[in-house]
Design a protein around this motif. Structure first.
Motif, PDB file in Angstrom:
ATOM      1  N   GLY A  76       0.594  -0.722   0.144  1.00 46.50           N
ATOM      2  CA  GLY A  76      -0.129   0.333   0.347  1.00 46.50           C
ATOM      3  C   GLY A  76       0.849   0.966   0.022  1.00 46.50           C
ATOM      4  O   GLY A  76       0.568   2.422   0.883  1.00 46.50           O
ATOM      5  N   GLY A  77       1.437   1.244  -1.075  1.00 42.54           N
ATOM      6  CA  GLY A  77       2.987   2.171  -0.648  1.00 42.54           C
ATOM      7  C   GLY A  77       2.754   3.604  -1.238  1.00 42.54           C
ATOM      8  O   GLY A  77       3.677   4.312  -1.047  1.00 42.54           O
ATOM      9  N   SER A  78       0.902   3.446  -2.153  1.00 48.37           N
ATOM     10  CA  SER A  78       1.103   5.020  -2.605  1.00 48.37           C
ATOM     11  C   SER A  78       0.243   5.643  -1.078  1.00 48.37           C
ATOM     12  O   SER A  78      -0.009   7.204  -1.223  1.00 48.37           O
ATOM     13  N   CYS A  79       0.113   5.186  -0.274  1.00 51.26           N
ATOM     14  CA  CYS A  79      -1.149   5.899   0.675  1.00 51.26           C
ATOM     15  C   CYS A  79      -0.293   5.417   1.840  1.00 51.26           C
ATOM     16  O   CYS A  79      -1.629   5.895   2.705  1.00 51.26           O
ATOM     17  N   GLY A  80       0.106   4.196   2.364  1.00 53.39           N
ATOM     18  CA  GLY A  80      -0.356   3.362   3.285  1.00 53.39           C
ATOM     19  C   GLY A  80       1.363   3.181   3.307  1.00 53.39           C
ATOM     20  O   GLY A  80       2.442   3.138   2.974  1.00 53.39           O
ATOM     21  N   PRO A  81       1.324   2.236   4.463  1.00 49.53           N
ATOM     22  CA  PRO A  81       2.389   0.709   4.653  1.00 49.53           C
ATOM     23  C   PRO A  81       2.869  -0.286   3.233  1.00 49.53           C
ATOM     24  O   PRO A  81       1.911   0.040   2.266  1.00 49.53           O
ATOM     25  N   ASP A  82       3.794  -0.630   2.904  1.00 49.42           N
ATOM     26  CA  ASP A  82       5.083  -0.826   1.735  1.00 49.42           C
ATOM     27  C   ASP A  82       4.418  -1.879   2.075  1.00 49.42           C
ATOM     28  O   ASP A  82       4.157  -3.133   2.406  1.00 49.42           O
ATOM     29  N   THR A  83       4.596  -3.011   0.944  1.00 52.89           N
ATOM     30  CA  THR A  83       4.817  -4.758   1.058  1.00 52.89           C
ATOM     31  C   THR A  83       5.114  -4.661   2.460  1.00 52.89           C
ATOM     32  O   THR A  83       7.091  -4.909   2.442  1.00 52.89           O
ATOM     33  N   LEU A  84       5.188  -5.972   2.878  1.00 54.98           N
ATOM     34  CA  LEU A  84       5.630  -6.679   3.381  1.00 54.98           C
ATOM     35  C   LEU A  84       6.424  -7.913   2.955  1.00 54.98           C
ATOM     36  O   LEU A  84       6.462  -8.196   1.606  1.00 54.98           O
ATOM     37  N   PRO A  85       7.464  -8.185   4.114  1.00 58.98           N
ATOM     38  CA  PRO A  85       8.778  -8.389   3.004  1.00 58.98           C
ATOM     39  C   PRO A  85       8.738  -9.722   3.319  1.00 58.98           C
ATOM     40  O   PRO A  85       9.170  -9.946   1.840  1.00 58.98           O
ATOM     41  N   GLN A  86       7.671 -10.710   3.511  1.00 61.32           N
ATOM     42  CA  GLN A  86       7.608 -11.997   2.938  1.00 61.32           C
ATOM     43  C   GLN A  86       6.904 -12.309   1.646  1.00 61.32           C
ATOM     44  O   GLN A  86       6.855 -12.461   0.563  1.00 61.32           O
ATOM     45  N   TYR A  87       6.452 -10.993   0.407  1.00 62.87           N
ATOM     46  CA  TYR A  87       5.968 -11.129  -0.666  1.00 62.87           C
ATOM     47  C   TYR A  87       6.876 -10.187  -1.370  1.00 62.87           C
ATOM     48  O   TYR A  87       6.075  -9.861  -2.580  1.00 62.87           O
ATOM     49  N   LEU A  88       8.298 -10.127  -1.086  1.00 62.52           N
ATOM     50  CA  LEU A  88       8.740  -9.146  -2.391  1.00 62.52           C
ATOM     51  C   LEU A  88       9.557 -10.147  -2.997  1.00 62.52           C
ATOM     52  O   LEU A  88      10.688 -11.363  -1.877  1.00 62.52           O
ATOM     53  N   VAL A  89       9.725 -10.207  -3.944  1.00 62.25           N
ATOM     54  CA  VAL A  89      10.873 -11.183  -4.924  1.00 62.25           C
ATOM     55  C   VAL A  89      12.642 -10.896  -4.505  1.00 62.25           C
ATOM     56  O   VAL A  89      12.640  -9.605  -4.129  1.00 62.25           O
ATOM     57  N   LYS A  90      12.646 -11.446  -3.233  1.00 64.16           N
ATOM     58  CA  LYS A  90      14.557 -11.340  -3.149  1.00 64.16           C
ATOM     59  C   LYS A  90      15.822 -11.590  -4.039  1.00 64.16           C
ATOM     60  O   LYS A  90      15.261 -12.142  -4.828  1.00 64.16           O
ATOM     61  N   SER A  91      16.665 -10.511  -4.081  1.00 69.78           N
ATOM     62  CA  SER A  91      17.372 -10.817  -5.428  1.00 69.78           C
ATOM     63  C   SER A  91      18.754 -11.568  -4.633  1.00 69.78           C
ATOM     64  O   SER A  91      19.775 -11.187  -4.901  1.00 69.78           O
TER      65      SER A  91
END
Length: 278
Positions: A262-277
């Motif tokens: 919700g980074g446009s107006c609230g909390p950013d993406t939770l870590p477990q839902y991000l693609v790690k490099s």
């Protein structure tokens, strides 16, 4: 019991002939240039590694300071090696090694595409992606992208649906077998951006009006989206009416796409839902 395969190689192409199909690889670009099955071309270009997506409103916290700075929106693919070998009368292997670099020639990934082609017409593709230095901790997505000729407008899939869903937006999208069209997959956000993704997909078929087409199967699961717009089309347009529909179909088959958060107006993406490099 599979039919015999023939192979021909020139300076520019590798062509594999089966009983009912002809598969051609373009050595310069390092991917399939055509897959002709019973006289009909099913693949126009690809698959090719893709880590970029048309930025969403919620991508703002990572877009400029991380993703664009690393050049993820401007990557070029350089073929370093391509070779074909016969495994058996009914099986041929093609391995393509590529370096994915920024316009400034900073290497961001190395990628090995390992194709196993069988006399039955099945093609098993394994893509090994190795991240290099200079990358942000997370990526928009990791997957492959293909260009499919026009005409295969009907979509069948076994996965989450019927509406768009992402790894952090799927609670209301039940797993089932769904039918739609490429046009119906496009979600017309006022500012064009990434849209129409499906997660936890077992298989997807793009079909013509007669039910003839291309079947892709995950091993075991993939995400996918299909559009008449490229990522660049969506990114350049500032409003929906500025989009110009292409005849070809852009098919994205992803290992995973980062969640939306919700980074446009609230909390950013939770870590477990991000693609790690990694």
């Amino acid at each position: 019991e599979m039919p015999f395969l023939n192979i021909e190689e020139t300076d520019d192409e590798i062509t594999i002939y089966g009983e009912r199909f002809k598969l051609t690889f373009d050595k310069d670009v390092g991917c399939i240039s055509s897959l002709i099955y019973e006289g009909v071309n099913l693949i126009k270009d690809g698959p090719r590694l893709n880590v970029w997506r048309a930025p969403t409103d919620n991508d703002a916290p990572r877009l400029a300071p991380l993703w664009r700075r690393a050049g993820l929106d401007r990557l070029k693919h350089i073929v370093e090696e391509i070779k074909a070998e016969r495994i058996s009368d009914q099986s041929i292997r093609v391995v393509i090694k590529s370096s994915i670099r920024t316009p400034e020639d900073d290497e961001r990934f190395t990628c090995i595409y390992d194709y196993r082609i069988y006399g039955s017409g099945d093609i098993i593709v394994e893509v090994n992606v190795n991240p290099k230095k200079g990358l942000p901790p997370h990526l928009p997505r990791v997957g492959i992208q293909l260009t499919i000729p026009r005409g295969f407008e009907k979509i069948l899939w076994f996965g989450r649906g019927p509406h768009e869903n992402y790894c952090d937006r799927k609670e209301g999208a039940l797993i089932g077998i769904y039918s739609s069209t490429v046009d119906e997959q496009h979600v017309p956000y006022i500012r064009p951006q990434e849209n129409g993704n499906k997660s936890d997909v077992r298989w997807i078929a793009l079909l013509d009006n007669l039910g003839f087409g291309l079947l892709t199967v995950g091993m075991p699961l993939i995400e996918f989206s299909a559009h008449h717009y490229t990522v660049e089309d969506l990114e350049k347009a500032k409003h929906t009416f500025e989009l110009k529909k292409r005849e070809d179909i852009i098919l994205n088959l992803d290992y995973m796409q980062s969640g939306l958060g919700g980074g446009s107006c609230g909390p950013d993406t939770l870590p477990q839902y991000l693609v790690k490099s990694e």
